[in-house]
Design a protein around this motif. Sequence first.
Motif, PDB file in Angstrom:
ATOM      1  N   THR A 202      31.445 -10.161 -28.434  1.00 26.24           N
ATOM      2  CA  THR A 202      31.528 -11.514 -28.974  1.00 26.24           C
ATOM      3  C   THR A 202      30.405 -12.382 -28.407  1.00 26.24           C
ATOM      4  O   THR A 202      30.119 -12.317 -27.211  1.00 26.24           O
ATOM      5  N   PRO A 203      29.746 -13.194 -29.238  1.00 25.16           N
ATOM      6  CA  PRO A 203      28.690 -14.086 -28.727  1.00 25.16           C
ATOM      7  C   PRO A 203      29.214 -14.975 -27.602  1.00 25.16           C
ATOM      8  O   PRO A 203      30.315 -15.519 -27.702  1.00 25.16           O
ATOM      9  N   ALA A 204      28.418 -15.113 -26.543  1.00 28.90           N
ATOM     10  CA  ALA A 204      28.878 -15.902 -25.401  1.00 28.90           C
ATOM     11  C   ALA A 204      27.706 -16.461 -24.612  1.00 28.90           C
ATOM     12  O   ALA A 204      26.610 -15.882 -24.584  1.00 28.90           O
ATOM     13  N   LEU A 205      27.971 -17.582 -23.964  1.00 31.23           N
ATOM     14  CA  LEU A 205      27.060 -18.186 -23.002  1.00 31.23           C
ATOM     15  C   LEU A 205      27.569 -17.874 -21.606  1.00 31.23           C
ATOM     16  O   LEU A 205      28.750 -18.072 -21.314  1.00 31.23           O
ATOM     17  N   VAL A 206      26.687 -17.380 -20.734  1.00 37.08           N
ATOM     18  CA  VAL A 206      27.024 -17.128 -19.332  1.00 37.08           C
ATOM     19  C   VAL A 206      26.322 -18.192 -18.490  1.00 37.08           C
ATOM     20  O   VAL A 206      25.123 -18.441 -18.686  1.00 37.08           O
ATOM     21  N   VAL A 207      27.056 -18.825 -17.582  1.00 37.96           N
ATOM     22  CA  VAL A 207      26.494 -19.854 -16.704  1.00 37.96           C
ATOM     23  C   VAL A 207      26.639 -19.385 -15.259  1.00 37.96           C
ATOM     24  O   VAL A 207      27.735 -19.012 -14.830  1.00 37.96           O
ATOM     25  N   ALA A 227      27.583 -10.516 -16.446  1.00 36.18           N
ATOM     26  CA  ALA A 227      28.176 -10.650 -17.781  1.00 36.18           C
ATOM     27  C   ALA A 227      27.096 -10.820 -18.846  1.00 36.18           C
ATOM     28  O   ALA A 227      27.296 -10.433 -20.008  1.00 36.18           O
ATOM     29  N   TYR A 228      25.976 -11.392 -18.464  1.00 33.98           N
ATOM     30  CA  TYR A 228      24.848 -11.535 -19.396  1.00 33.98           C
ATOM     31  C   TYR A 228      24.051 -10.236 -19.499  1.00 33.98           C
ATOM     32  O   TYR A 228      23.815  -9.717 -20.597  1.00 33.98           O
ATOM     33  N   HIS A 229      23.656  -9.691 -18.365  1.00 30.16           N
ATOM     34  CA  HIS A 229      22.748  -8.541 -18.360  1.00 30.16           C
ATOM     35  C   HIS A 229      23.414  -7.253 -18.840  1.00 30.16           C
ATOM     36  O   HIS A 229      22.736  -6.371 -19.388  1.00 30.16           O
ATOM     37  N   LEU A 230      24.721  -7.115 -18.643  1.00 30.38           N
ATOM     38  CA  LEU A 230      25.392  -5.849 -18.920  1.00 30.38           C
ATOM     39  C   LEU A 230      26.224  -5.864 -20.198  1.00 30.38           C
ATOM     40  O   LEU A 230      26.927  -4.887 -20.482  1.00 30.38           O
ATOM     41  N   SER A 233      24.072  -7.936 -26.908  1.00 28.59           N
ATOM     42  CA  SER A 233      23.673  -9.193 -27.521  1.00 28.59           C
ATOM     43  C   SER A 233      24.570  -9.472 -28.736  1.00 28.59           C
ATOM     44  O   SER A 233      25.218  -8.545 -29.240  1.00 28.59           O
ATOM     45  N   PRO A 234      24.676 -10.742 -29.164  1.00 27.58           N
ATOM     46  CA  PRO A 234      23.917 -11.887 -28.686  1.00 27.58           C
ATOM     47  C   PRO A 234      24.593 -12.573 -27.501  1.00 27.58           C
ATOM     48  O   PRO A 234      25.795 -12.818 -27.522  1.00 27.58           O
ATOM     49  N   LYS A 235      23.793 -12.856 -26.485  1.00 28.31           N
ATOM     50  CA  LYS A 235      24.264 -13.583 -25.306  1.00 28.31           C
ATOM     51  C   LYS A 235      23.179 -14.556 -24.862  1.00 28.31           C
ATOM     52  O   LYS A 235      21.983 -14.339 -25.120  1.00 28.31           O
ATOM     53  N   SER A 305      17.994 -18.256 -20.895  1.00 29.00           N
ATOM     54  CA  SER A 305      17.527 -16.961 -21.389  1.00 29.00           C
ATOM     55  C   SER A 305      18.414 -16.564 -22.560  1.00 29.00           C
ATOM     56  O   SER A 305      19.603 -16.910 -22.601  1.00 29.00           O
ATOM     57  N   ARG A 306      17.860 -15.786 -23.492  1.00 30.80           N
ATOM     58  CA  ARG A 306      18.634 -15.323 -24.636  1.00 30.80           C
ATOM     59  C   ARG A 306      18.304 -13.877 -24.947  1.00 30.80           C
ATOM     60  O   ARG A 306      17.197 -13.405 -24.693  1.00 30.80           O
ATOM     61  N   LYS A 307      19.270 -13.187 -25.502  1.00 24.99           N
ATOM     62  CA  LYS A 307      19.009 -11.827 -25.978  1.00 24.99           C
ATOM     63  C   LYS A 307      19.852 -11.560 -27.211  1.00 24.99           C
ATOM     64  O   LYS A 307      20.811 -12.313 -27.507  1.00 24.99           O
TER      65      LYS A 307
END
Length: 307
Positions: A202-207, A227-230, A233-235, A305-307
């Motif tokens: 699921t698309p998500a923003l990690v802070v 949670a972002y790197h592993l 996408s999309p994150k 950052s985005r991927k």
Amino acid sequence: MPTRIPTRHPDQRIAAVKPITVPAPGRDTALQVKVTAPLSGQGLPVIVFSHGNAWSLDGYQPLVDRWAAAGFVVVQPTHLDSRRNGIGWEDPRFATIWRVRIADLHAVLDHLDDILLQVDGLAPRVDRERIAVVGHSWGGQTAGAVLGARVLDADGVPGEDFSHPAVSAGALLAATGTGDSLTPFAVEHLPFMRPDFSTMTTPALVVAGGKDQSQLSTRGPEWFTDAYHLSPSPKSLLAVAEAGHTLGGIAGEMTAETTDEDPARVALVADAVSGYLLDAFALDHAPWAALNDAATTADGAWTLSRK
């Protein structure tokens, strides 16, 4: 319901209603939530928010009020690990609270219509097709499970899928990383802190905060970016260089847990989440685009950052 862009401006009047009891069979204590919403606007998207360990529906007002002013309906449950329930590390119930937390979010999502009906005039103004889950700290792992992350057992085998079909986006704030670097204390008391992000589609923003050094991990602040790197996408990742675990004080002003109090930082985190979700929901792309533009002049104080 037709798509309507929510009313959003800094002076938006908001109101909160609490407590609202949500059916949750088998739970030791009644599941209660608070609903915070703008007094005007149509087609309002929803955020279901999971608090960090020991907090309750009464916490995180700096975040919640700002989200409501941005046009969101925010629903906050009180989980069993809240201080007001008195369930500590040594309580035999503690080992399963992580599952109850996830069940709490599912109960809120499954009974959302009934919850909204208990706030005068709100139900017809809500867009039930645009629902997000957001969580901080332990709440980040809870929300992550609803977004599709799983928990690895002692043999590294992924557990069950707790994702919910009503949720189409989310945000994880200072969410714990993988379990391969837990301290002995965490291994003993928090063995469930072994998220597998490979299924969190699921698309998500990690802070994450650049000064967030957890006592539960042998790694540094980069642990909170797993949670972002592993995850697939999309994150997106908002990394705030000087932020600690409460990201400037998102849980509340002058709380004991806040070691990096900074109202501007709290506003940045709140606006990043609301901007990201408005963009993900295709309601308004401008706030998220403006934040991305601002990142180029932030002088390293924060990055996107985005991927």
